[in-house]
Design a protein around this motif. Structure first.
Motif, mmCIF file in Angstrom:
data_model
loop_
_atom_site.group_PDB
_atom_site.id
_atom_site.type_symbol
_atom_site.label_atom_id
_atom_site.label_comp_id
_atom_site.label_asym_id
_atom_site.label_seq_id
_atom_site.Cartn_x
_atom_site.Cartn_y
_atom_site.Cartn_z
ATOM 1 N N THR A 17 47.631 33.439 62.907
ATOM 2 C CA THR A 17 49.065 33.302 62.661
ATOM 3 C C THR A 17 49.409 33.460 61.173
ATOM 4 O OG1 THR A 17 48.774 30.901 62.602
ATOM 5 C CG2 THR A 17 49.509 31.854 64.671
ATOM 6 N N VAL A 69 48.386 31.811 58.517
ATOM 7 C CA VAL A 69 48.521 30.615 57.679
ATOM 8 C C VAL A 69 47.397 30.556 56.656
ATOM 9 C CG1 VAL A 69 48.503 28.081 57.689
ATOM 10 C CG2 VAL A 69 49.767 29.331 59.446
ATOM 11 N N LEU A 90 54.048 40.453 57.687
ATOM 12 C CA LEU A 90 55.429 40.256 58.138
ATOM 13 C C LEU A 90 55.662 40.886 59.508
ATOM 14 C CD1 LEU A 90 57.542 40.728 54.887
ATOM 15 C CD2 LEU A 90 56.731 38.623 55.937
ATOM 16 N N LYS A 145 53.819 38.733 62.067
ATOM 17 C CA LYS A 145 54.463 37.434 62.287
ATOM 18 C C LYS A 145 55.793 37.565 63.023
ATOM 19 C CE LYS A 145 52.363 35.262 58.229
ATOM 20 N NZ LYS A 145 52.610 34.780 56.864
ATOM 21 N N GLN A 146 56.427 38.737 62.875
ATOM 22 C CA GLN A 146 57.717 38.938 63.536
ATOM 23 C C GLN A 146 57.577 38.909 65.068
ATOM 24 O OE1 GLN A 146 60.771 39.375 61.688
ATOM 25 N NE2 GLN A 146 61.623 38.987 63.708
ATOM 26 N N VAL A 175 54.469 30.232 67.122
ATOM 27 C CA VAL A 175 53.383 29.245 67.122
ATOM 28 C C VAL A 175 53.887 27.871 67.536
ATOM 29 C CG1 VAL A 175 51.440 28.370 65.777
ATOM 30 C CG2 VAL A 175 52.617 30.442 65.024
ATOM 31 N N ASN A 233 55.629 19.871 63.868
ATOM 32 C CA ASN A 233 56.109 19.975 62.495
ATOM 33 C C ASN A 233 57.533 20.499 62.418
ATOM 34 O OD1 ASN A 233 55.604 22.539 63.182
ATOM 35 N ND2 ASN A 233 54.109 22.970 61.582
ATOM 36 N N LEU A 292 65.227 32.468 60.413
ATOM 37 C CA LEU A 292 64.057 32.986 59.688
ATOM 38 C C LEU A 292 63.435 34.183 60.400
ATOM 39 C CD1 LEU A 292 62.317 29.687 58.473
ATOM 40 C CD2 LEU A 292 63.686 31.287 57.144
ATOM 41 N N TYR A 293 63.690 34.302 61.697
ATOM 42 C CA TYR A 293 63.198 35.470 62.442
ATOM 43 C C TYR A 293 64.277 36.558 62.561
ATOM 44 C CZ TYR A 293 58.739 33.459 63.956
ATOM 45 O OH TYR A 293 57.468 32.958 63.988
ATOM 46 N N ARG A 313 66.737 35.708 54.272
ATOM 47 C CA ARG A 313 65.925 34.574 54.734
ATOM 48 C C ARG A 313 65.695 33.566 53.599
ATOM 49 N NH1 ARG A 313 62.079 37.946 59.083
ATOM 50 N NH2 ARG A 313 63.889 38.992 59.972
ATOM 51 N N GLU A 346 53.316 24.856 56.738
ATOM 52 C CA GLU A 346 52.512 25.688 57.642
ATOM 53 C C GLU A 346 53.424 26.427 58.625
ATOM 54 O OE1 GLU A 346 48.991 23.817 58.976
ATOM 55 O OE2 GLU A 346 48.791 25.094 60.726
ATOM 56 N N ARG A 347 54.441 25.721 59.088
ATOM 57 C CA ARG A 347 55.415 26.344 60.000
ATOM 58 C C ARG A 347 56.123 27.508 59.298
ATOM 59 N NH1 ARG A 347 57.510 27.462 64.590
ATOM 60 N NH2 ARG A 347 56.862 25.470 65.426
ATOM 61 N N LEU A 348 56.538 27.277 58.036
ATOM 62 C CA LEU A 348 57.252 28.326 57.294
ATOM 63 C C LEU A 348 56.355 29.533 57.040
ATOM 64 C CD1 LEU A 348 59.339 26.424 54.588
ATOM 65 C CD2 LEU A 348 60.154 27.473 56.682
ATOM 66 N N VAL A 349 55.095 29.257 56.685
ATOM 67 C CA VAL A 349 54.179 30.350 56.356
ATOM 68 C C VAL A 349 53.881 31.199 57.597
ATOM 69 C CG1 VAL A 349 51.823 30.858 55.550
ATOM 70 C CG2 VAL A 349 53.196 29.174 54.370
ATOM 71 N N SER A 350 53.966 30.604 58.775
ATOM 72 C CA SER A 350 53.696 31.378 59.997
ATOM 73 C C SER A 350 54.914 32.189 60.448
ATOM 74 C CB SER A 350 53.222 30.461 61.129
ATOM 75 O OG SER A 350 54.283 29.640 61.560
ATOM 76 N N THR A 351 56.051 32.033 59.775
ATOM 77 C CA THR A 351 57.240 32.827 60.131
ATOM 78 C C THR A 351 57.252 34.131 59.306
ATOM 79 O OG1 THR A 351 58.625 31.799 58.438
ATOM 80 C CG2 THR A 351 58.606 30.743 60.604
ATOM 81 N N PRO A 352 58.013 35.116 59.751
ATOM 82 C CA PRO A 352 58.018 36.385 58.994
ATOM 83 C C PRO A 352 58.840 36.303 57.704
ATOM 84 C CG PRO A 352 59.408 36.561 60.940
ATOM 85 C CD PRO A 352 58.800 35.212 60.992
ATOM 86 N N VAL A 353 58.419 35.430 56.828
ATOM 87 C CA VAL A 353 59.075 35.282 55.524
ATOM 88 C C VAL A 353 57.977 35.366 54.469
ATOM 89 C CG1 VAL A 353 60.493 33.793 54.063
ATOM 90 C CG2 VAL A 353 60.829 33.754 56.536
ATOM 91 N N SER A 354 58.159 36.270 53.511
ATOM 92 C CA SER A 354 57.110 36.451 52.500
ATOM 93 C C SER A 354 57.109 35.279 51.512
ATOM 94 C CB SER A 354 57.319 37.768 51.761
ATOM 95 O OG SER A 354 58.620 37.786 51.235
#
Lengths: 310, 252
Positions: free
Chosen positions: A51, A53, A73, A76-77, A81, A87, A104-105, B12, B87-95
């Motif tokens: 994922t 991380v 990117l 992840k798109q 998860v 969290n 964010l998506y 974003r 961790e949640r933020l890093v797993s989203t499509p945001v650099s």
């Protein structure tokens, strides 16, 4: 068949500890792929690499042909998860948490709100949508996390112990949701400790131990391969010592399970005859007698023990 | 395509900024180091001293914008690492750069809004602003510069303990306040002091406020703006690079 997730020679070390050790596997389109293993086997590390991380030390991981390291990117798109630890932002409301992930998506505003409303209703959180997640129980937080993950309609959904510690009803709701989204085309990568859950949900299962893949197959094939784990379960009208029954020829192991005794054997018919003779000789009545195929748990324990060299 | 990705990531970043403002403005460390600390520092150094109102205003405005714009930034990353939301933020499509710019924007808006309080106080007490436009631009630039500095300070050490980062941040912030012409105008400091002051971004904002309220400044307005732009660029680039490098370690 198209591989949605492809892992080649993936390795991750934490200091001197190798959490993931040169693993390879593929997850097919629309598959529910189970990832089983004892604690610290490397399940969560693998999910965190897939994922985006954490970064692996070596190897390649692709999600629908997008390399998670070089095209994070894009990869992840198309994924979502449900992490091991809930969290959600505890200082945001349930609604704000779901909206945040939608934004964010890049989910369009109208679609985001409609989906959020639908999902929160489905998970019985809509009435409490304006409450801070801080006041939610563990189960509610977990359901909120699932809502956040599903809002984006991911093509690949990673779930790390999604039903761990949940009540029966919530766990069933999450399992039903996983099945439904899989039917609608979502590929599922499910890490779980719950053998029954894996057995019910997964098309294939990988068993990981000490960072290495010990086996990958369908639950049924894994059971078939472990014929040595067949057993006969018996209960008598009076108390019988486990030690006495373990002396029966062809019994490899005897265990007391509640008011029953389970005898592991490769020759169940021979053991059944011996049990009948034993009952007659001791003037006992047999209350119940069942032959059992190996459970996934048996297979799991056997593979882990073999791996340890027990 | 590249432009689309950039704009989408920037969008974003604003989502991240809104989230930060919703969550962090009322956190203890933010309130203590962003509001209470500059207020008491102001009282300790200025009350009872016979100073013109413009001097008092320069000190209060400089300290407030400096402390408030830097108050949220250092806390965000360690807080989020600890609560696993990072961790949640890093797993989203945001650099990573969009995450950091988002945090900077959140801190910038907070710093700018809080700085309206001393501005209003100054106006009520009769401070005469000679150059409104310069002051407005200076405040915007300074708030962005200090917000970037705050994000830079949260990059190292890669810890999930907010108090550790706040301690490091205060170790840097407090000496800067004393060398930046907040309490003593820069033209009254010795030569070596002025050399030291020139490495602080706060010096240039304080100098700008002096220009806007008293009509005099040590550096030219162009130098002040150029220095603030230079510091902002430097802080942003280094902060993003450092966070990109330390994030995996923080999440491991």
């Amino acid at each position: 068949m198209a591989a949605v997730i492809e892992v080649k020679d993936l390795t991750k070390n934490y200091g001197e500890i190798t959490a993931v050790n040169h693993i390879d596997f593929k997850v097919w389109k629309k598959e529910i792929f189970g990832f089983l293993g004892p604690n610290a086997a490397g399940k969560t590390t693998t999910i965190r690499i897939l994922t985006g991380v954490i970064i692996p030390d070596s190897g390649i991981a692709t999600i629908m042909d997008y390399n998670i390291l070089t095209e994070p990117l894009k990869a992840k798109q198309i994924i979502s998860v449900v992490p091991e630890m809930a969290n959600a932002y505890i200082d945001l409301t349930a609604w704000q948490n779901v909206m945040l992930i939608g934004e964010l998506y890049g989910v369009p505003n109208k679609e985001r709100k409609e989906k959020a409303k639908h999902l929160l209703k489905e998970f019985n959180l809509y009435q409490r949508r304006n409450q801070l997640a801080r006041g939610f129980s563990k189960g509610m937080k977990q359901k909120l996390i699932v809502c956040m993950a599903l809002l984006t309609e991911p093509r690949v959904l990673f779930l790390d112990e999604p039903t761990s510690g949940l009540d029966v009803e919530s766990a069933r709701l999450i399992r039903d949701t996983i099945r439904r989204h899989n039917r609608n085309g979502t590929t599922i990568f499910l890490s779980t400790h719950n053998m029954e859950e894996a057995n019910q949900l997964c098309d294939r299962i990988a068993i990981i131990n000490h960072g290495k893949i010990a086996a990958i197959d369908s639950p049924e094939n894994l059971r078939m391969k472990s014929s040595g784990l067949k057993s006969v379960e018996v209960s008598f009208s009076k108390h019988v010592s486990v030690n006495e029954l373990s002396d029966i020829p062809d019994v490899t192991q005897a265990k007391k399970i509640g008011d029953k005794i389970r005898l592991y054997t490769e020759k169940s018919h021979s053991v059944i005859n011996s049990l009948l003779d034993y009952a007659r000789s001791k003037n006992l009545s047999i209350i119940s007698l069942n032959t059992l195929a190996p459970t996934l748990e048996d297979v799991f324990v056997k593979l882990i023990r073999e791996d340890r060299g027990d | 395509m590249v432009e689309y990705v950039f704009l989408e990531q920037l969008k974003r970043a604003f989502v991240i900024a809104r989230k930060d403002l919703r969550i962090y403005y009322k956190r203890g460390p933010v309130l203590i180091f962003g509001l209470i600390m500059p207020f008491f520092l102001f009282l300790a150094f200025f009350i009872g001293r016979n100073m013109p109102m413009e001097r008092l205003f320069t000190g209060l405005l400089s300290m407030t914008i400096f402390f408030s714009a830097m108050s949220i930034g250092p806390a965000i990353v360690p807080f989020e690492a600890r609560s696993k939301t990072l961790e949640r933020l890093v797993s989203t499509p945001v650099s990573v750069w969009a995450l950091m710019i988002g945090d900077v924007i959140g801190s910038f808006i907070y710093g700018l809004l809080i700085s309206m309080v001393p501005l209003m106080i100054g106006l009520v007490l009769g401070v005469n602003i000679i150059h409104w436009l310069t002051l407005g631009l200076g405040m915007i630039l300074a708030a962005f510069c200090f917000a970037s500095f705050g994000i830079l300070l949260s990059a190292y050490p890669p810890t999930d303990i907010p108090s550790t980062v706040m301690m490091v941040s205060n170790l840097v912030k407090f000496p800067l306040v004393f060398i930046s012409g907040v309490f003593i105008p820069i033209w009254e400091i010795h030569d070596w002091g002025r050399i030291i002051a020139s490495v602080s971004p706060l010096t240039y904002f304080t100098d700008l406020v002096n220009y806007c309220t008293q009509g005099t400044s040590y550096y030219s307005v162009y130098v002040d703006f150029a220095a603030l732009i230079g510091f902002t660029s430097l802080f942003l680039i280094v902060a993003i690079r450092l966070h990109e490098r330390t994030l995996p370690e923080r999440l491991a």
